[in-house]
Each structure stands twice: as structure tokens, then as C-alpha cells.
Design a protein around this motif. Structure first.
Motif, PDB file in Angstrom:
ATOM      1  N   GLY A 154       0.675  -1.581   0.191  1.00  0.00           N
ATOM      2  CA  GLY A 154      -0.245  -0.014  -0.288  1.00  0.00           C
ATOM      3  C   GLY A 154       1.149   1.352   0.354  1.00  0.00           C
ATOM      4  N   SER A 155       2.613   1.299   0.380  1.00  0.00           N
ATOM      5  CA  SER A 155       2.292   2.720   0.475  1.00  0.00           C
ATOM      6  C   SER A 155       4.455   2.302  -0.285  1.00  0.00           C
ATOM      7  N   SER A 156       5.032   2.664  -1.412  1.00  0.00           N
ATOM      8  CA  SER A 156       5.669   2.676  -1.535  1.00  0.00           C
ATOM      9  C   SER A 156       7.448   3.212  -0.374  1.00  0.00           C
ATOM     10  N   HIS A 157       6.968   3.795   0.276  1.00  0.00           N
ATOM     11  CA  HIS A 157       7.649   3.857   1.459  1.00  0.00           C
ATOM     12  C   HIS A 157       7.774   2.731   1.731  1.00  0.00           C
ATOM     13  N   TYR A 158       7.395   1.636   1.745  1.00  0.00           N
ATOM     14  CA  TYR A 158       7.575   0.575   2.272  1.00  0.00           C
ATOM     15  C   TYR A 158       8.465  -0.906   1.874  1.00  0.00           C
ATOM     16  N   MET A 159       8.464   0.346   0.648  1.00  0.00           N
ATOM     17  CA  MET A 159       9.319  -0.893  -0.545  1.00  0.00           C
ATOM     18  C   MET A 159      10.638  -0.941  -0.458  1.00  0.00           C
ATOM     19  N   GLU A 160      11.724  -2.792  -0.196  1.00  0.00           N
ATOM     20  CA  GLU A 160      12.671  -2.031  -0.929  1.00  0.00           C
ATOM     21  C   GLU A 160      13.417  -1.110  -1.713  1.00  0.00           C
ATOM     22  N   SER A 161      14.611  -0.914  -1.011  1.00  0.00           N
ATOM     23  CA  SER A 161      14.996  -0.003  -2.060  1.00  0.00           C
ATOM     24  C   SER A 161      15.691  -0.393  -3.365  1.00  0.00           C
ATOM     25  N   GLN A 162      15.825  -2.134  -3.323  1.00  0.00           N
ATOM     26  CA  GLN A 162      16.726  -2.879  -4.164  1.00  0.00           C
ATOM     27  C   GLN A 162      15.966  -4.210  -4.545  1.00  0.00           C
ATOM     28  N   VAL A 163      15.636  -4.731  -5.603  1.00  0.00           N
ATOM     29  CA  VAL A 163      15.485  -6.385  -5.121  1.00  0.00           C
ATOM     30  C   VAL A 163      15.731  -7.330  -6.542  1.00  0.00           C
ATOM     31  N   GLU A 164      16.197  -8.837  -6.412  1.00  0.00           N
ATOM     32  CA  GLU A 164      17.015  -9.616  -7.056  1.00  0.00           C
ATOM     33  C   GLU A 164      15.167 -10.303  -7.960  1.00  0.00           C
ATOM     34  N   PHE A 165      16.772  -9.606  -9.125  1.00  0.00           N
ATOM     35  CA  PHE A 165      16.606 -10.503 -10.317  1.00  0.00           C
ATOM     36  C   PHE A 165      16.675 -11.632 -10.621  1.00  0.00           C
ATOM     37  N   ALA A 166      15.806 -13.068 -10.795  1.00  0.00           N
ATOM     38  CA  ALA A 166      16.279 -14.298 -10.444  1.00  0.00           C
ATOM     39  C   ALA A 166      15.246 -15.037 -12.274  1.00  0.00           C
ATOM     40  N   GLY A 167      15.558 -15.737 -12.089  1.00  0.00           N
ATOM     41  CA  GLY A 167      14.542 -16.857 -12.570  1.00  0.00           C
ATOM     42  C   GLY A 167      14.703 -16.128 -14.061  1.00  0.00           C
ATOM     43  N   MET A 168      12.973 -15.716 -14.877  1.00  0.00           N
ATOM     44  CA  MET A 168      13.122 -15.489 -16.047  1.00  0.00           C
ATOM     45  C   MET A 168      13.082 -14.560 -15.835  1.00  0.00           C
ATOM     46  N   LEU A 169      13.861 -13.110 -14.919  1.00  0.00           N
ATOM     47  CA  LEU A 169      14.580 -11.903 -14.514  1.00  0.00           C
ATOM     48  C   LEU A 169      16.041 -11.905 -14.592  1.00  0.00           C
ATOM     49  N   SER A 170      16.762 -12.677 -14.939  1.00  0.00           N
ATOM     50  CA  SER A 170      17.464 -12.962 -14.548  1.00  0.00           C
ATOM     51  C   SER A 170      18.383 -11.882 -15.774  1.00  0.00           C
ATOM     52  N   ASP A 171      19.899 -11.889 -15.462  1.00  0.00           N
ATOM     53  CA  ASP A 171      20.207 -11.369 -16.906  1.00  0.00           C
ATOM     54  C   ASP A 171      21.813 -12.398 -16.562  1.00  0.00           C
ATOM     55  N   ASP A 172      22.086 -14.099 -16.284  1.00  0.00           N
ATOM     56  CA  ASP A 172      22.497 -14.941 -16.619  1.00  0.00           C
ATOM     57  C   ASP A 172      21.666 -15.410 -18.063  1.00  0.00           C
ATOM     58  N   VAL A 173      23.112 -15.929 -18.980  1.00  0.00           N
ATOM     59  CA  VAL A 173      22.421 -16.511 -19.936  1.00  0.00           C
ATOM     60  C   VAL A 173      22.722 -18.313 -19.477  1.00  0.00           C
ATOM     61  N   ASP A 174      23.207 -18.687 -18.358  1.00  0.00           N
ATOM     62  CA  ASP A 174      22.070 -19.910 -17.933  1.00  0.00           C
ATOM     63  C   ASP A 174      21.092 -20.012 -17.504  1.00  0.00           C
ATOM     64  N   GLN A 175      20.795 -19.012 -16.441  1.00  0.00           N
ATOM     65  CA  GLN A 175      19.822 -19.048 -15.782  1.00  0.00           C
ATOM     66  C   GLN A 175      18.885 -18.706 -16.654  1.00  0.00           C
ATOM     67  N   ASN A 176      18.824 -17.754 -17.302  1.00  0.00           N
ATOM     68  CA  ASN A 176      17.382 -17.497 -18.520  1.00  0.00           C
ATOM     69  C   ASN A 176      17.617 -17.258 -19.462  1.00  0.00           C
ATOM     70  N   PRO A 177      18.217 -18.291 -20.281  1.00  0.00           N
ATOM     71  CA  PRO A 177      18.609 -18.699 -21.564  1.00  0.00           C
ATOM     72  C   PRO A 177      17.609 -17.657 -22.552  1.00  0.00           C
ATOM     73  N   ASP A 178      16.856 -17.350 -22.601  1.00  0.00           N
ATOM     74  CA  ASP A 178      15.890 -16.870 -23.958  1.00  0.00           C
ATOM     75  C   ASP A 178      15.190 -15.583 -23.456  1.00  0.00           C
ATOM     76  N   PHE A 179      15.482 -14.883 -22.159  1.00  0.00           N
ATOM     77  CA  PHE A 179      15.133 -13.334 -21.783  1.00  0.00           C
ATOM     78  C   PHE A 179      16.634 -12.459 -21.022  1.00  0.00           C
ATOM     79  N   TYR A 180      17.554 -12.783 -21.043  1.00  0.00           N
ATOM     80  CA  TYR A 180      18.600 -12.582 -20.805  1.00  0.00           C
ATOM     81  C   TYR A 180      18.690 -11.926 -20.392  1.00  0.00           C
ATOM     82  N   HIS A 181      18.954 -11.496 -22.034  1.00  0.00           N
ATOM     83  CA  HIS A 181      19.043 -10.345 -23.187  1.00  0.00           C
ATOM     84  C   HIS A 181      17.969  -9.040 -22.920  1.00  0.00           C
ATOM     85  N   TRP A 182      17.342  -9.138 -22.452  1.00  0.00           N
ATOM     86  CA  TRP A 182      15.587  -8.715 -22.895  1.00  0.00           C
ATOM     87  C   TRP A 182      15.645  -7.239 -21.895  1.00  0.00           C
TER      88      TRP A 182
END
Length: 214
Positions: A154-182
Motif C-alpha cells: 500500500g505504500s512505496s515508503h515500505y518497499m525495498e530499495s533493491q530487489v533480486e532479479f532471478a529466474g525469468m528476470l535474470s540477466d544470466d544466460v545459463d539461468q535465463n537463456p531465453d530472456f537474459y538480454h531483454w
């Protein structure tokens, strides 16, 4: 008439047998051991020829060789193992707040600006987009919507300043071969009405805006 037969010297059978059984009478070739003699016989002959001193020297040489082998094994066992490459750690992507959110009518339940996390693509994926809409469900009445005003839903004041991009959001070609560079975007959910914004028909439009938020 004289007898023309030549007398043939004869040797007593006993003497001939004795000579044939005497090893000295058979020459050097007869005294050599046969190539097919057992290995134990060769070992005994070697022991007799070398004597006790040669055996001790051979034993010492074998022991020295064994000690050198053990030292080599101990040395290689004490060497540190080369580090094996582990899985690459996922990237941390910072929070970006929406500019002029109030003018656009897109606010969180407490009136704060909503946010998103953007990771830009590269190469052939720079023109492609992967958008992740964060879930959280509806707040169905004033009470449930008010309870979210002091939380990440309900508020951006309580959101994390950083989140981990893993799985389909990862930029690692081994972990996310289809969308790593999107281009990848994670849109945070904080309005309680499924990304409809500050609409007049939602419960959120009736909520008081908190004044005690840092």
C-alpha cells in the motif's frame, strides 16, 4: 690268413654312466640354468651371488622409493583445490518511483508514488520487453485497504530499495537463456485495485491519506 677286423675300444658301462651323470663332464653349456627354470630358483641364485649385503642395499632402495612416493602424495594432497565456478549471483535492481504520479492519477493506497525496477537489455534483446506485474490481491473494503497503507502492498515508503532479479528476470544466460538480454521491468503493486490507479470507483479513493509516514 690274418684277421682284418679292427679292435674297437670298449668302455665299461659303469664308467660311461658315471661320466654322463657328472655335471663337470658336460661342459659350461650343461651347467647353465635352463631358461624355463622356476623364478624361485633364479631368486636363490641371485641371493647367493649378491650376498646379504646386496639384499640389504636392494631393500633400502625399495624403502627409499616408497618414502619418496609417500612424500609426493602428501605434497599434492596439501595443495589447495582450485575453486570451481559456482552459480552466478543474481543482479540487484534499484527501485524507481514514478514521476508526476499524482498528475497521472497513479498512486499507492497511502498517496505515495508507485515504483518499478528496470533492468535494461542489450544486443538483440534491447528492443524486447519482459514485464512482471507484482501480485497482491484486491482490498475489498475500507478496512482491508486501510490495513495495507503501512505495508509494501500500500505504500512505496515500505518497499525495498533493491530487489533480486532471478529466474525469468535474470540477466544470466545459463539461468535465463531465453530472456537474459531483454529489457525487464518489475512493477510494484501498491494500489489495492489491480493497477487501476486512483479511480473514483475504487475503495482507495475514500481512504484518508496518512500523515505520519516518514
Amino acid at each position: 690268413m690274418a684277421d682284418s677286423r679292427t679292435a674297437v675300444p670298449t668302455t665299461p658301462v659303469g664308467i660311461a654312466s658315471a661320466r654322463s651323470s657328472d655335471p663337470a663332464s658336460r661342459g659350461p653349456a650343461a651347467r647353465m640354468p635352463s631358461p624355463s627354470a622356476p623364478a624361485s630358483r633364479h631368486l636363490r641364485l641371485w641371493w647367493r651371488r649378491r650376498g646379504r649385503g646386496g639384499a640389504v642395499a636392494a631393500t633400502f632402495a625399495v624403502a627409499l622409493l616408497a618414502a619418496a612416493l609417500l612424500l609426493s602424495l602428501s605434497y599434492y594432497a596439501s595443495l589447495p583445490l582450485a575453486p570451481t565456478p559456482g552459480p552466478r549471483s543474481s543482479a540487484l535492481v534499484g527501485l524507481t518511483l514514478l514521476r508526476r504520479a499524482e498528475e497521472k492519477g497513479a498512486l499507492c493506497l497511502d498517496g505515495s508514488a508507485p515504483g518499478y525496477h528496470l533492468q535494461k537489455g542489450s544486443g538483440t534483446g534491447s528492443q524486447s520487453w519482459l514485464i512482471h506485474l507484482e501480485g497482491g490481491g484486491w482490498c475489498r473494503n475500507l478496512k482491508s485497504c486501510a490495513s495495507r497503507q503501512k505495508s509494501i502492498l500500500g505504500s512505496s515508503h515500505y518497499m525495498e530499495s533493491q530487489v533480486e532479479f532471478a529466474g525469468m528476470l535474470s540477466d544470466d544466460v545459463d539461468q535465463n537463456p531465453d530472456f537474459y538480454h531483454w529489457n525487464k521491468v518489475k512493477i510494484r503493486y501498491c494500489d489495492g485495485d489491480h493497477f487501476l490507479g486512483m479511480s473514483k470507483t475504487s475503495f482507495r479513493s475514500c481512504l484518508p491519506i496518512p500523515t505520519d509516514v516518514d
